[in-house]
Design an enzyme around this catalytic site. Structure first.
Site: not given
Ligand SMILES: Cc1ncc(COP(=O)(O)O)c(C=O)c1O
Length: 428
Positions: A19, A147, A248, A277
């Site tokens: 970003y 997100y 998610d 993560k």
């Molecule tokens: C809820 C959520 N899903 C998906 C992602 C994407 O993960 P990555 O950055 O490992 O591609 C993130 C990243 O911040 C996230 O917070």
């Protein structure tokens, strides 16, 4: 070794950061090393880590157990392709994930990053409906302020206004969006709170493959939380309208909110779940998409007969080994007590920010603390100030937020929170 003094200059010439513009207008800090809860800059300054490297480094940096897991795995194999081959670290990780996630999730598809895990989840849902003879179910329903990652399938379910939709709207599939849940974390969920999403489900059930959302904690898009009761109602609605539910858990999974998974606050089980993560303790990029036997069967009943996805680094042994060690470390630690202690420290330390005129809200859940400002922060001013105050906190838009490693001491939580309050007071 090259002179570290010109590291930023070299970086500015060839590297593109997340970003960021290549104009070099945003501050950049060269890190020499990281250990425990400290990042050491090349000029010798030590910063208390308030970010866990974006939700990932829950055990801090250079944890001896995790270092050893990677070292030990290097002695055996660092990588082999996962097509047609398998190995102990990946199988053990899948077994653990099945054991610790809600019960009906029994199948694990390892993948390389959170965004890919979301792509995989979406593809699973679409292929499932093809396998169940309903190929017209191709749309997703989600909530605003979400997100889910930066790849195109994931972008298409991020918040349509604050996310990247407006830039890429001509390329992205048009999904359905309900308002973000209006009931606060500690409020009951009333019928009115689910009326809009129920209306969308009722009106579009034949074309919706799945609902996707971040369970209870909306992370990067909003840093806000909503009532677990809302998620429980969503589960019921998905069952009622025969739609899959994708949770998610990439940001919130592995204890961050005070429960092991966001879904645990509501006692629900999704049909598909994404984790990533913190799974590797922030050591290596790895994620996983879990699904129920029913979803797996539907996918394999589709005309393709197989799931059409297979990343090169799928199930990477080094990442699997450190993920196994990280999950063991988490589960054998008093993580809930630690998260509660961080929560109390953040609540006390951030509270004074609520009196600042430029502050719209201060909130804490689990090991997440947020100061929401009325206007966006100026990163060129607040970021160097936070560093001068001895903390690594990376604000975003109107959000000055922290999610420190679980091993952080109460004294460091207090310093972290005080620095955030002071930085906001001096810049907003
Ligand atoms: C809820 C959520 N899903 C998906 C992602 C994407 O993960 P990555 O950055 O490992 O591609 C993130 C990243 O911040 C996230 O917070």
């Amino acid at each position: 070794m090259a002179d570290v003094g010109d590291l930023v200059a070299r970086d500015r010439r060839v590297v593109w950061h997340p970003y960021a513009s290549v104009s070099g207008s945003t501050p950049l800090f060269p890190v020499a090393s990281a250990a425990g809860t400290r990042l050491t800059l090349t000029d010798g300054r030590e910063l208390i880590d308030g970010m866990s490297s974006w939700w990932a480094a829950i055990h801090g940096y250079r944890h001896p157990v995790l270092d050893e897991a990677v070292r030990g795995q290097l002695e055996t194999m660092s990588h082999v392709m996962f097509g047609g081959l398998t190995h102990e670290p990946a199988v053990a990780l899948a077994e653990t994930l099945v054991a610790i996630t809600p019960d009906p999730l029994r199948r694990v598809f390892p993948c390389d990053s959170g965004s890919v895990a979301v792509e995989v989840a979406i593809k699973m849902a679409l292929q499932y409906w093809t396998g169940r003879g309903r190929p017209g179910r191709t749309r997703l329903l989600t909530i605003r302020r979400g997100y889910h990652g930066d790849t195109s399938g994931a972008m298409a379910v991020c918040d349509p206004d604050a996310g990247m939709h407006h830039l890429f709207s001509h390329l992205l599939p048009r999904h359905l969006f309900a308002s973000a849940p209006a009931c606060a974390f500690d409020e009951p969920c009333e019928d009115a709170h689910v009326a809009e999403i129920e209306g969308l489900l009722a009106g579009h059930a034949d074309e919706i493959a799945a609902v996707i959302c971040e369970p209870v904690v909306q992370g990067t898009g909003a840093m806000r939380w909503y009532a677990p009761g809302w998620l429980a109602r969503l589960r019921e609605l998905c069952d009622h309208y025969g739609v899959l539910l994708i949770a998610d858990e990439i940001a919130v999974g592995f204890g961050r909110s005070g429960e092991l998974f966001g879904c645990d606050h509501a006692g629900i089980s999704p049909d598909i779940m994404c984790v990533g993560k913190a799974m590797t303790g922030g050591y290596l990029s790895m994620a996983a998409t879990l699904c129920t036997d029913e979803v797996a069967a539907g996918v394999c009943d589709s005309p393709a007969g197989v799931f059409m996805h297979g990343p090169t680094f799928m199930g990477n042994p080094l990442a699997s080994a450190v993920a196994n060690a990280s999950i063991d470390l988490l589960l054998s630690s008093p993580w809930q007590a630690r998260v509660r202690e961080i929560s109390a420290g953040l609540a006390a330390g951030l509270a004074p920010a609520a009196d600042l005129p430029g502050v719209a809200d201060v909130r804490v859940l689990g090991a997440i603390g947020v100061i929401e400002t009325r206007e966006p922060v100026d990163m060129t001013v607040i970021q160097p100030l936070l560093v001068d105050l001895g903390v690594w906190v990376r604000p975003f838009g109107r959000l000055v937020y922290t999610m420190p490693p679980f091993i952080i001491s109460p004294a460091d939580v207090a310093t972290l929170a005080a620095a955030m309050v002071e930085a906001v007071a001096r810049t907003i």
